[in-house]
Each structure stands twice: as structure tokens, then as C-alpha cells.
Write a protein that holds these residues in place. Structure first.
Motif, PDB file in Angstrom:
ATOM      1  N   MET A  90      42.469  18.160  38.756  1.00  0.00           N
ATOM      2  CA  MET A  90      43.025  19.521  38.719  1.00  0.00           C
ATOM      3  C   MET A  90      43.028  20.109  40.119  1.00  0.00           C
ATOM      4  N   ASN A  91      44.201  20.502  40.587  1.00  0.00           N
ATOM      5  CA  ASN A  91      44.275  21.127  41.906  1.00  0.00           C
ATOM      6  C   ASN A  91      44.148  22.640  41.749  1.00  0.00           C
ATOM      7  N   PRO A  92      43.991  23.385  42.861  1.00  0.00           N
ATOM      8  CA  PRO A  92      43.789  24.841  42.766  1.00  0.00           C
ATOM      9  C   PRO A  92      44.907  25.573  42.030  1.00  0.00           C
ATOM     10  N   ALA A  93      46.155  25.136  42.231  1.00  0.00           N
ATOM     11  CA  ALA A  93      47.262  25.809  41.556  1.00  0.00           C
ATOM     12  C   ALA A  93      47.133  25.654  40.037  1.00  0.00           C
ATOM     13  N   GLU A  94      46.767  24.448  39.607  1.00  0.00           N
ATOM     14  CA  GLU A  94      46.582  24.210  38.166  1.00  0.00           C
ATOM     15  C   GLU A  94      45.405  25.023  37.632  1.00  0.00           C
ATOM     16  N   LEU A  95      44.351  25.129  38.451  1.00  0.00           N
ATOM     17  CA  LEU A  95      43.187  25.914  38.029  1.00  0.00           C
ATOM     18  C   LEU A  95      43.552  27.388  37.901  1.00  0.00           C
ATOM     19  N   GLN A  96      44.354  27.902  38.821  1.00  0.00           N
ATOM     20  CA  GLN A  96      44.808  29.293  38.735  1.00  0.00           C
ATOM     21  C   GLN A  96      45.558  29.546  37.432  1.00  0.00           C
ATOM     22  N   VAL A  97      46.454  28.629  37.096  1.00  0.00           N
ATOM     23  CA  VAL A  97      47.229  28.774  35.856  1.00  0.00           C
ATOM     24  C   VAL A  97      46.298  28.765  34.649  1.00  0.00           C
ATOM     25  N   ALA A  98      45.316  27.844  34.668  1.00  0.00           N
ATOM     26  CA  ALA A  98      44.389  27.736  33.537  1.00  0.00           C
ATOM     27  C   ALA A  98      43.578  29.015  33.363  1.00  0.00           C
ATOM     28  N   VAL A  99      43.074  29.573  34.462  1.00  0.00           N
ATOM     29  CA  VAL A  99      42.297  30.811  34.382  1.00  0.00           C
ATOM     30  C   VAL A  99      43.180  31.946  33.870  1.00  0.00           C
ATOM     31  N   GLY A 100      44.419  32.021  34.375  1.00  0.00           N
ATOM     32  CA  GLY A 100      45.333  33.065  33.918  1.00  0.00           C
ATOM     33  C   GLY A 100      45.615  32.970  32.425  1.00  0.00           C
ATOM     34  N   ASP A 101      45.807  31.747  31.942  1.00  0.00           N
ATOM     35  CA  ASP A 101      46.066  31.548  30.507  1.00  0.00           C
ATOM     36  C   ASP A 101      44.866  32.002  29.676  1.00  0.00           C
ATOM     37  N   LEU A 102      43.646  31.697  30.163  1.00  0.00           N
ATOM     38  CA  LEU A 102      42.444  32.083  29.416  1.00  0.00           C
ATOM     39  C   LEU A 102      42.263  33.592  29.397  1.00  0.00           C
ATOM     40  N   VAL A 103      42.609  34.242  30.499  1.00  0.00           N
ATOM     41  CA  VAL A 103      42.504  35.709  30.548  1.00  0.00           C
ATOM     42  C   VAL A 103      43.466  36.327  29.542  1.00  0.00           C
ATOM     43  N   ARG A 104      44.698  35.829  29.480  1.00  0.00           N
ATOM     44  CA  ARG A 104      45.675  36.390  28.545  1.00  0.00           C
ATOM     45  C   ARG A 104      45.280  36.107  27.098  1.00  0.00           C
ATOM     46  N   SER A 105      44.665  34.951  26.873  1.00  0.00           N
ATOM     47  CA  SER A 105      44.184  34.644  25.517  1.00  0.00           C
ATOM     48  C   SER A 105      43.063  35.607  25.112  1.00  0.00           C
ATOM     49  N   ALA A 106      42.151  35.882  26.051  1.00  0.00           N
ATOM     50  CA  ALA A 106      41.056  36.821  25.772  1.00  0.00           C
ATOM     51  C   ALA A 106      41.614  38.210  25.479  1.00  0.00           C
ATOM     52  N   ALA A 107      42.654  38.582  26.192  1.00  0.00           N
ATOM     53  CA  ALA A 107      43.283  39.886  25.957  1.00  0.00           C
ATOM     54  C   ALA A 107      43.952  39.924  24.589  1.00  0.00           C
ATOM     55  N   ALA A 108      44.650  38.839  24.245  1.00  0.00           N
ATOM     56  CA  ALA A 108      45.364  38.794  22.957  1.00  0.00           C
ATOM     57  C   ALA A 108      44.391  38.901  21.792  1.00  0.00           C
ATOM     58  N   ARG A 109      43.193  38.329  21.930  1.00  0.00           N
ATOM     59  CA  ARG A 109      42.196  38.404  20.852  1.00  0.00           C
ATOM     60  C   ARG A 109      41.747  39.844  20.615  1.00  0.00           C
ATOM     61  N   ARG A 110      41.969  40.682  21.602  1.00  0.00           N
ATOM     62  CA  ARG A 110      41.575  42.095  21.485  1.00  0.00           C
ATOM     63  C   ARG A 110      42.789  43.002  21.311  1.00  0.00           C
ATOM     64  N   GLY A 111      43.943  42.405  21.056  1.00  0.00           N
ATOM     65  CA  GLY A 111      45.143  43.178  20.792  1.00  0.00           C
ATOM     66  C   GLY A 111      45.864  43.670  22.030  1.00  0.00           C
ATOM     67  N   ALA A 112      45.492  43.134  23.193  1.00  0.00           N
ATOM     68  CA  ALA A 112      46.162  43.535  24.438  1.00  0.00           C
ATOM     69  C   ALA A 112      47.153  42.453  24.847  1.00  0.00           C
ATOM     70  N   ASP A 113      48.299  42.872  25.309  1.00  0.00           N
ATOM     71  CA  ASP A 113      49.352  41.934  25.699  1.00  0.00           C
ATOM     72  C   ASP A 113      49.539  42.002  27.216  1.00  0.00           C
ATOM     73  N   LEU A 114      49.089  40.974  27.921  1.00  0.00           N
ATOM     74  CA  LEU A 114      49.216  40.923  29.384  1.00  0.00           C
ATOM     75  C   LEU A 114      50.235  39.855  29.760  1.00  0.00           C
ATOM     76  N   SER A 115      51.171  40.229  30.607  1.00  0.00           N
ATOM     77  CA  SER A 115      52.158  39.260  31.098  1.00  0.00           C
ATOM     78  C   SER A 115      51.545  38.471  32.255  1.00  0.00           C
ATOM     79  N   PRO A 116      52.156  37.335  32.636  1.00  0.00           N
ATOM     80  CA  PRO A 116      51.637  36.574  33.786  1.00  0.00           C
ATOM     81  C   PRO A 116      51.528  37.418  35.047  1.00  0.00           C
ATOM     82  N   SER A 117      52.466  38.356  35.249  1.00  0.00           N
ATOM     83  CA  SER A 117      52.399  39.187  36.455  1.00  0.00           C
ATOM     84  C   SER A 117      51.247  40.186  36.394  1.00  0.00           C
ATOM     85  N   ASP A 118      50.759  40.482  35.194  1.00  0.00           N
ATOM     86  CA  ASP A 118      49.625  41.401  35.056  1.00  0.00           C
ATOM     87  C   ASP A 118      48.313  40.742  35.457  1.00  0.00           C
TER      88      ASP A 118
END
Length: 557
Positions: free
Chosen positions: A1-29
Motif C-alpha cells: 500500500m502506497n501513501p496515496a492508497e492509504l489516503q483513500v482508505a482513511v477517507g473511505d473509513l471516515v465517510r463510513s463512520a459518518a454514514a453510520r451516524r447519519g452524516a453524509d460527507l463527500s470525498p471533498s469534505d
């Protein structure tokens, strides 16, 4: 996993955590920034993303960080994740994941470090632009090194760069220069406001020798016109040759005089008049620059019909834009701070965006010292130390590297004794020696039968790169693309030079701790072959970085 892939993975996990709480975050957020921790004991990467988005999700930052850490720990290639303080996330990658970078660098070669931050942006970069009335002084030499390095870095980020030299062949300084040449040819003292130095006598004699006839027998004004035309051409030819020998060439040599002979000034005035920004007062034509932040309005055409100095600046900016420049960058000397406000007002008057469509970089003075004392003035130039003086003293590589490695907006004292030394105290020697050492290791590896593969088998095993100095070295290598991008976008090429010094230091420490070539009598193992790949990756990055500075990467020293 390179840094760019790690960034994407962290971003996906953040949006998933938000969705579990009813918040909708776009990639730009979710702007995930990964940084190297100050201490490698804290891992390979750190992020503050939990602290930045927790409020929007409605959860305490540390709780969100703990949740993300648990999810990240399950991703293949991540060895461990810890949470510190109010919500810092520290990530450690598996050795194989981190070490794979070495093979990628070797595979990408010269492309490693290049990016797309300025992809397709057309940039007109104007630098040096010394008057053709004498050799290039140290301030111009600094801009030659900095400007050319910046152009290389802009291109490395996908920018389409036009290197431009503004040829000042219009105005009072050319009158003084031609009068000085004539006076020298006649054996008269230089005019009170003229130019001195041996070069004036040299150029004057060359004009006399090349003239078909007795130049000095012509009427004085006629002779001065000959000295003007031919003297300027001879001086500018010398300037171009000096720059070429310094590794700097330009795509466009723009003649200031053309602005006045082609109608460019009149067209620019007409455009601004059309836009309603010009007015007449006391017989002169003015530009309402105060409407755009300037401290006073500016006269563009004097009451006698002669264009004021700013008329050329107005026409030149418009000309660059009409030639297709998305952004014009001008590099000016320390005495030009007062130009910024008026030129930005001109940009706004044309309907463009100041500091975007036009950027002005101001460089500070350079002083040469030897044995702690200022270096004497150049005999040939008479009043200044020149590009040729510096190159003669230390060579092109040392001169370019030294002039680039400090921020251009700070004054610079160049210690000639230091940069002439072949020791690690000399930054350019330190970096070049690191590259030469990588090549020595590669040559000795061939002699010891250490190769990148073993009988056709890919012997590279990144999981073997476990020594602390290897982790540090890989971390430095990974930073190169981001360093180049920041150097280009911030217009700060010194960042690359300072990075190379850090990389060289990491390499020298690794060299002292880890063997590429086994001790005599011991077998060649995969760890040696893997380290050879790491050695060659360092060589590639050092070459790429030095190339961006216009400095050679020697094979031997």
C-alpha cells in the motif's frame, strides 16, 4: 500500500463512520493529509483527520480516532495503528509494504517525483532580464539559478513553461551605455551617469574593429547610434553565452522596444480605455489604479505624448496573456517591491485576478565572502561581481546549488571557502558524494556477484528491509514527490535542495549500518540483492532531484 492508497482508505473509513451516524460527507469534505511523524517510533504516517471532521459527525475526536484505528488495523499492509493525544492517528505499515517503494522507484526511473498538480497550465516565467549594458551581476545570477530550477519543477508537475528573457533595449539606460562606449573609444572619461569597467573598453574596441570604415570619423551622434546598435548586440550575445554556459537557456527573448514599435502600447491603452479605466488630466493620460488597490493613479502617457514607464509594463502583461499564458510569473530584484501594488492594479484593471494571473517573486541580495571578508569587486565589470566571477571561483554545480538552496526572499552570504571544499561541510559536495557512493556500491556489487535477481528469479523481498535506517531511508524516498509538488506550487525550489541533503544524510547512515555486499567468504543472500534495489532507488532520486536543480550527479568523486 502506497501513501496515496492509504489516503483513500482513511477517507473511505471516515465517510463510513459518518454514514453510520447519519452524516453524509463527500470525498471533498474529507481532506486526508498524511504526514511523517517527527519520531519514527510513532509510526510511518500520522493524520489529524479525526480532529478535523469529528464535530461534523457529532462524536468526540479521540473516540472517532479510536474507531478509525480499529478499522485501519484490519487493512492488509497495515502493521499497527495507535491513537495519541486528542485524536492523532499514527499508522505503521508492514515492512514489505513500506519496502516495496524501492522497486517502484527503480521501475519508474526519471518519472519518479513527477506529478500533475499543474497539468496543462501554461506558465510564462520571466527571469534574469538583466539590462544589456554590462555582465550579469550576482543578483541576476541568483535568479538564473532559481528561475531555471523553478521552471524544471513546474514542468515536472505538468506545467507548460515558457522561459522568457525581457530584453531591455529601450530607454535611458541604453542611451547611457552607447555614450559610454563612444567615450571609451575616443579615450574620454565615462559620462557622469555612464558605465565603467574594462568591459566597456573591450566592447567599444570590438565595435570599432568590426566597423567597415573609420567609425570615429563619423559625426558624434551618428557614431553613437552605431555603438548603440552593435554594442547592445555584442553585450547581449555575451550575456546569452554566459547563461548558456551556466545551464540556462530561454524560449523567448522579448525586446522591450517592440512594445513601442508594434503598437502594443497603443493597443493596451485602447483596451483599458474601452473598459473605462483611463482618464485625461492636465494633458496626460492616466490609469485609475487606485480603484484596484494602488496608492495613487498612474500616468500612462505624459502630456508631451511620450509613454511613461508603466506603459510598457501594461502592454507587456497584455501581450503575455494574448500569447496564451494562463499565469505570468515575474522574478524581480530586491529594489522592485514598489512595483507590486501598481502591477497588480493593472492586472485587475484588465479583469484578471491579481497574484493568480500575475505573480511577482522578489529576490534578495547575494554577497560573496572569503576568509570572512567581502570579495573585492570585479575588475572587468568595474562595480559588481559577475556570474563569470562566481563560476570561475567555484564551478557551475557549486554556484547553482548554493544559490538555490536558500529561500530567494532572504539575503544570502556565499562562503567561497566553504563551497570550494570537498568535505561534508559543503552541502553540494555532501549530496553529490552520496550519489557517487551509490554508484560505487553498484559497481562493487557487480564484482561481488550481487544482482537484483538470482538466476532469473526476482530476489527483491521488501520484507527484509527491517533495519531502522532502512525505515528512515524509505520514509525519505517517499517524500520526494510531495517535496517537488510543494516546491513547484509554492515557487520555492530551495525545498528540493534541502530535501536532497536530508536524503543524503539518511543514505550515509544506512550505508554505515547495512551491507549490500556480503563480508568476504559469506554467501550472497536475498537481503543483499534487496538492499541493492534500495541503493539504486536512492541513486535515482538523487539524480532526479539534482537534475531539477540543474546540477550534475557524478558517478565518481
Amino acid at each position: 500500500m502506497n501513501p496515496a492508497e492509504l489516503q483513500v482508505a482513511v477517507g473511505d473509513l471516515v465517510r463510513s463512520a459518518a454514514a453510520r451516524r447519519g452524516a453524509d460527507l463527500s470525498p471533498s469534505d474529507v481532506d486526508v493529509v498524511l504526514e511523517r511523524p517527527r519520531s519514527r517510533e510513532h509510526g510511518d504516517w500520522a493524520s489529524t483527520v479525526a480532529m478535523r471532521v469529528a464535530k461534523r459527525i457529532g462524536v468526540p475526536p479521540r473516540d472517532l480516532a479510536q474507531e478509525l484505528a480499529s478499522d485501519l488495523g484490519a487493512i492488509p499492509g497495515v502493521a499497527g495503528v495507535t491513537v495519541a493525544g486528542p485524536g492523532f492517528i499514527n499508522i505503521t505499515l508492514e515492512a514489505a509494504t513500506a519496502g516495496a517503494l524501492a522497486a517502484r522507484i527503480v521501475a519508474e526511473g526519471e518519472a519518479y517525483g513527477r506529478g500533475t498538480a499543474l497539468d496543462g497550465v501554461r506558465l510564462n516565467l520571466e527571469f534574469v532580464s538583466a539590462n544589456p549594458t554590462g555582465p550579469i551581476h550576482l543578483g541576476g545570477t541568483r535568479w538564473a539559478a532559481v528561475g531555471d530550477s523553478l521552471a524544471r519543477m513546474l514542468e515536472a508537475q505538468g506545467g507548460v513553461v515558457t522561459r522568457e528573457y525581457y530584453f531591455n533595449d529601450h530607454g535611458a539606460q541604453i542611451d547611457r551605455y552607447s555614450a559610454s562606449l563612444l567615450a571609451a573609444a575616443l579615450g574620454e572619461p565615462a559620462p557622469e551617469d555612464g558605465y565603467g569597467g574594462d568591459y566597456i573598453a573591450e566592447i567599444a574596441q570590438r565595435v570599432v574593429d568590426a566597423y567597415d570604415g573609420d567609425l570615429l570619423a563619423l559625426p558624434r551622434e551618428e557614431a553613437r547610434e552605431v555603438f548603440r546598435e552593435r554594442g547592445v548586440d555584442l553585450m547581449f550575445t555575451e550575456i546569452k553565452q554566459s547563461l548558456h554556459d551556466f545551464g540556462v537557456d530561454f524560449d523567448v527573448y522579448f525586446h522591450e522596444n517592440d512594445l513601442y514599435t508594434t503598437g502594443a502600447v497603443e493597443r493596451a491603452v485602447a483596451r483599458l480605455t474601452e473598459l473605462g479605466h483611463m482618464y485625461t488630466s492636465d494633458g496626460a493620460l492616466w490609469l485609475r489604479t487606485t480603484e484596484f488597490g494602488d496608492d495613487r493613479d498612474r500616468v500612462v502617457v505624459r502630456s508631451n505624448g511620450e509613454p511613461a514607464y508603466i506603459a510598457g509594463d501594461i502592454a507587456y502583461f497584455l501581450d503575455k496573456r494574448e500569447r496564451g499564458a494562463d499565469r505570468a510569473i515575474i522574478m524581480l530584484g530586491a529594489d522592485h517591491h514598489g512595483y507590486i501594488g501598481r502591477l497588480m492594479a493593472v492586472v485587475a484593471a484588465f479583469g484578471d485576478t491579481p497574484h493568480e494571473h500575475l505573480e511577482i517573486l522578489i529576490g534578495q541580495m547575494v554577497n560573496l565572502v572569503r576568509e570572512g571578508k567581502p570579495v573585492r569587486m570585479s575588475k572587468r565589470a568595474g562595480t559588481v561581481v559577475t556570474l563569470e566571477d562566481l563560476v570561475e571561483a567555484v564551478g557551475v554545480d557549486a554556484a547553482r546549488y548554493t544559490l538555490v538552496r536558500s529561500s530567494a526572499d532572504s539575503a544570502l552570504d556565499v562562503d567561497l571557502d566553504l563551497i570550494s571544499k570537498r568535505t561534508n561541510d559543503n552541502p553540494v559536495h555532501y549530496v553529490q558524494y552520496a550519489h557517487a557512493r551509490t554508484r560505487s556500491v553498484a559497481r562493487k556489487a557487480v564484482e561481488a556477484d550481487v544482482t537484483r535477481d538470482d538466476r532469473g528469479r526476482d530476489a527483491f523481498d521488501p520484507a527484509l528491509l527491517t533495519h531502522p535506517t532502512e525505515s528512515d531511508l524509505l520514509g525519505q524516498l517517499e517524500q520526494f514527490p510531495r517535496t517537488v509538488e510543494r516546491a513547484a506550487t509554492l515557487r520555492e525550489p530551495h525545498r528540493v535542495a534541502r530535501y536532497l541533503e536530508q536524503l543524503a544524510g539518511a543514505y550515509h547512515r544506512w550505508y554505515d549500518s547495512c551491507r549490500v555486499i556480503p563480508i568476504a567468504g559469506e554467501p550472497v543472500e536475498d537481503v543483499h540483492r534487496t538492499r541493492l534495489v534500495l541503493n539504486d532507488a536512492v541513486a535515482q532520486v538523487l539524480r532526479n532531484g539534482l537534475g531539477l536543480l540543474g546540477v550534475s550527479a557524478p558517478e565518481r568523486m
